[in-house]
Design a protein around this motif. Structure first.
Motif, PDB file in Angstrom:
ATOM      1  N   UNK A  16       0.834  -1.209   0.000  1.00 47.93           N
ATOM      2  CA  UNK A  16       0.000   0.000   0.000  1.00 47.93           C
ATOM      3  C   UNK A  16       0.863   1.251   0.000  1.00 47.93           C
ATOM      4  N   UNK A  17       1.935   1.221   0.775  1.00 42.88           N
ATOM      5  CA  UNK A  17       2.836   2.378   0.844  1.00 42.88           C
ATOM      6  C   UNK A  17       3.506   2.648  -0.492  1.00 42.88           C
ATOM      7  N   UNK A  18       3.669   1.605  -1.306  1.00 43.92           N
ATOM      8  CA  UNK A  18       4.309   1.753  -2.619  1.00 43.92           C
ATOM      9  C   UNK A  18       3.292   1.919  -3.736  1.00 43.92           C
ATOM     10  N   UNK A  46      -7.031   0.423  -0.359  1.00 47.27           N
ATOM     11  CA  UNK A  46      -8.277  -0.044   0.244  1.00 47.27           C
ATOM     12  C   UNK A  46      -9.296   1.087   0.207  1.00 47.27           C
ATOM     13  N   UNK A  47     -10.559   0.668   0.171  1.00 53.50           N
ATOM     14  CA  UNK A  47     -11.651   1.641   0.105  1.00 53.50           C
ATOM     15  C   UNK A  47     -12.750   1.180   1.042  1.00 53.50           C
ATOM     16  N   UNK A  48     -13.185   2.058   1.938  1.00 59.17           N
ATOM     17  CA  UNK A  48     -14.225   1.694   2.904  1.00 59.17           C
ATOM     18  C   UNK A  48     -15.587   1.640   2.218  1.00 59.17           C
ATOM     19  N   UNK A  49     -16.229   0.472   2.278  1.00 61.42           N
ATOM     20  CA  UNK A  49     -17.520   0.278   1.601  1.00 61.42           C
ATOM     21  C   UNK A  49     -18.697   0.293   2.567  1.00 61.42           C
ATOM     22  N   UNK A  50     -18.435   0.539   3.826  1.00 57.53           N
ATOM     23  CA  UNK A  50     -19.516   0.550   4.807  1.00 57.53           C
ATOM     24  C   UNK A  50     -19.687  -0.818   5.443  1.00 57.53           C
ATOM     25  N   UNK A  51     -20.905  -1.354   5.365  1.00 61.04           N
ATOM     26  CA  UNK A  51     -21.190  -2.632   6.031  1.00 61.04           C
ATOM     27  C   UNK A  51     -20.451  -3.801   5.411  1.00 61.04           C
ATOM     28  N   UNK A  52     -20.027  -3.656   4.152  1.00 62.49           N
ATOM     29  CA  UNK A  52     -19.314  -4.748   3.487  1.00 62.49           C
ATOM     30  C   UNK A  52     -17.831  -4.764   3.846  1.00 62.49           C
ATOM     31  N   UNK A  53     -17.371  -3.776   4.586  1.00 64.05           N
ATOM     32  CA  UNK A  53     -15.960  -3.733   4.948  1.00 64.05           C
ATOM     33  C   UNK A  53     -15.126  -3.061   3.878  1.00 64.05           C
ATOM     34  N   UNK A  54     -13.820  -3.143   4.027  1.00 66.57           N
ATOM     35  CA  UNK A  54     -12.909  -2.495   3.084  1.00 66.57           C
ATOM     36  C   UNK A  54     -12.769  -3.309   1.795  1.00 66.57           C
ATOM     37  N   UNK A  82     -10.650   4.601  -9.751  1.00 67.32           N
ATOM     38  CA  UNK A  82      -9.677   3.872  -8.934  1.00 67.32           C
ATOM     39  C   UNK A  82      -8.353   4.631  -8.870  1.00 67.32           C
ATOM     40  N   UNK A  83      -7.924   5.198  -9.983  1.00 65.24           N
ATOM     41  CA  UNK A  83      -6.679   5.972  -9.990  1.00 65.24           C
ATOM     42  C   UNK A  83      -6.803   7.185  -9.070  1.00 65.24           C
ATOM     43  N   UNK A  84      -7.983   7.809  -9.055  1.00 63.35           N
ATOM     44  CA  UNK A  84      -8.214   8.938  -8.149  1.00 63.35           C
ATOM     45  C   UNK A  84      -8.076   8.491  -6.699  1.00 63.35           C
ATOM     46  N   UNK A  85      -8.578   7.291  -6.412  1.00 68.51           N
ATOM     47  CA  UNK A  85      -8.449   6.741  -5.069  1.00 68.51           C
ATOM     48  C   UNK A  85      -6.985   6.595  -4.670  1.00 68.51           C
ATOM     49  N   UNK A  86      -6.180   6.093  -5.584  1.00 67.38           N
ATOM     50  CA  UNK A  86      -4.750   5.942  -5.302  1.00 67.38           C
ATOM     51  C   UNK A  86      -4.094   7.301  -5.075  1.00 67.38           C
ATOM     52  N   UNK A  87      -4.483   8.286  -5.853  1.00 61.79           N
ATOM     53  CA  UNK A  87      -3.906   9.623  -5.694  1.00 61.79           C
ATOM     54  C   UNK A  87      -4.271  10.238  -4.335  1.00 61.79           C
ATOM     55  N   UNK A  88      -5.524  10.032  -3.936  1.00 62.22           N
ATOM     56  CA  UNK A  88      -5.973  10.535  -2.636  1.00 62.22           C
ATOM     57  C   UNK A  88      -5.220   9.854  -1.498  1.00 62.22           C
ATOM     58  N   UNK A  89      -4.957   8.573  -1.674  1.00 59.40           N
ATOM     59  CA  UNK A  89      -4.241   7.822  -0.660  1.00 59.40           C
ATOM     60  C   UNK A  89      -2.807   8.316  -0.539  1.00 59.40           C
ATOM     61  N   UNK A  90      -2.253   8.791  -1.640  1.00 63.25           N
ATOM     62  CA  UNK A  90      -0.869   9.259  -1.649  1.00 63.25           C
ATOM     63  C   UNK A  90      -0.726  10.590  -0.926  1.00 63.25           C
ATOM     64  N   UNK A  91      -1.751  11.408  -0.962  1.00 67.32           N
ATOM     65  CA  UNK A  91      -1.699  12.756  -0.361  1.00 67.32           C
ATOM     66  C   UNK A  91      -1.920  12.727   1.155  1.00 67.32           C
TER      67      UNK A  91
END
Length: 231
Positions: free
Chosen positions: A185-187, A192-200, A222-231
């Motif tokens: 994940x660090x690389x 991971x993305x929180x989906x609520x009751x279904x978990x990550x 999905x790429x936006x998710x990775x970018x957000x995770x990086x910031x």
């Protein structure tokens, strides 16, 4: 490059993280013109130059004895095979597991993008690379998250695999899995993305792996998710 989902999932029970990482690194040396043969390059005339022992020492970052031992382990489980060519051995990846330019009708597979994956593998340890390969069979065709059934089309039934469930599937302790996963994940290899009751939900970066059907909107999300995770 194609990773055959069912066959890799079967192999997961036999292959260690370390050896899965070594197999993944070796597979980066397959080329379209040469099939499953591991090559260093192809000449302008189309003649392949098989990987030598020296080449493999460089690819795997190991000394000769370490390379030979690793190759024997992979041969023993049928992940690779060798043939004698003159005085030297040449090596082939088992095409039932990983292949390139070979369409297997009705066989679910994941597309691995060699250029980006090779760059990523240079940042990973063998065990981290092995975990990445072992995760691929669970990538859902329609949503690209890791799911219990990677062919499920119904969004309401596509149940994300939780972290502890993936660890159990791979025969790992949760602690060991979480440590290695956090490194990936660090690389930016996974997210991971929180989906609520279904978990990550777990994603592999779509520039590394997808299922060959990625819509532009899904990939951008999905790429936006990775970018957000990086910031």
């Amino acid at each position: 490059m194609r990773v055959v989902l069912e066959e890799i999932e079967k192999l997961n029970g036999e292959i260690s993280l370390l050896d899965a990482g070594i197999l993944f690194r070796l597979a980066m040396n397959m080329q379209l013109a040469t099939g499953s043969l591991l090559v260093s390059k192809v000449s302008k005339g189309g003649t392949p130059q098989p990987l030598t022992m020296k080449d493999m020492e460089k690819v795997l970052g190991k000394k000769e004895d370490g390379v030979k031992t690793a190759l024997k382990r992979l041969e023993a489980i049928g992940a690779i095979r060798k043939e004698k060519k003159g005085r030297n051995n040449v090596y082939f990846i088992n095409e039932l597991l990983i292949n390139i330019g070979k369409q297997q009708a009705a066989t679910p597979f994941a597309k691995v993008y060699k250029t980006e994956s090779k760059k990523m593998l240079e940042k990973l340890t063998d065990s981290q690379a092995g975990l990445l390969l072992k995760l691929i069979p669970y990538v859902n065709y329609h949503y690209l998250i890791l799911t219990h059934d990677p062919t499920e089309k119904d969004e309401t039934k596509a149940k994300p695999l939780r972290m502890n469930e993936v660890a159990a599937l791979l025969g790992m302790t949760e602690n060991r899995f979480n440590i290695l996963f956090s490194k990936l994940k660090a690389k930016q290899a996974v997210a991971t993305y929180e989906t609520g009751t279904k978990g990550k939900a777990i994603y592999i970066h779509p520039h590394l792996v997808d299922r060959g059907n990625t819509t532009e909107a899904l990939e951008l999300h999905i790429i936006k998710l990775f970018r957000l995770m990086q910031n």
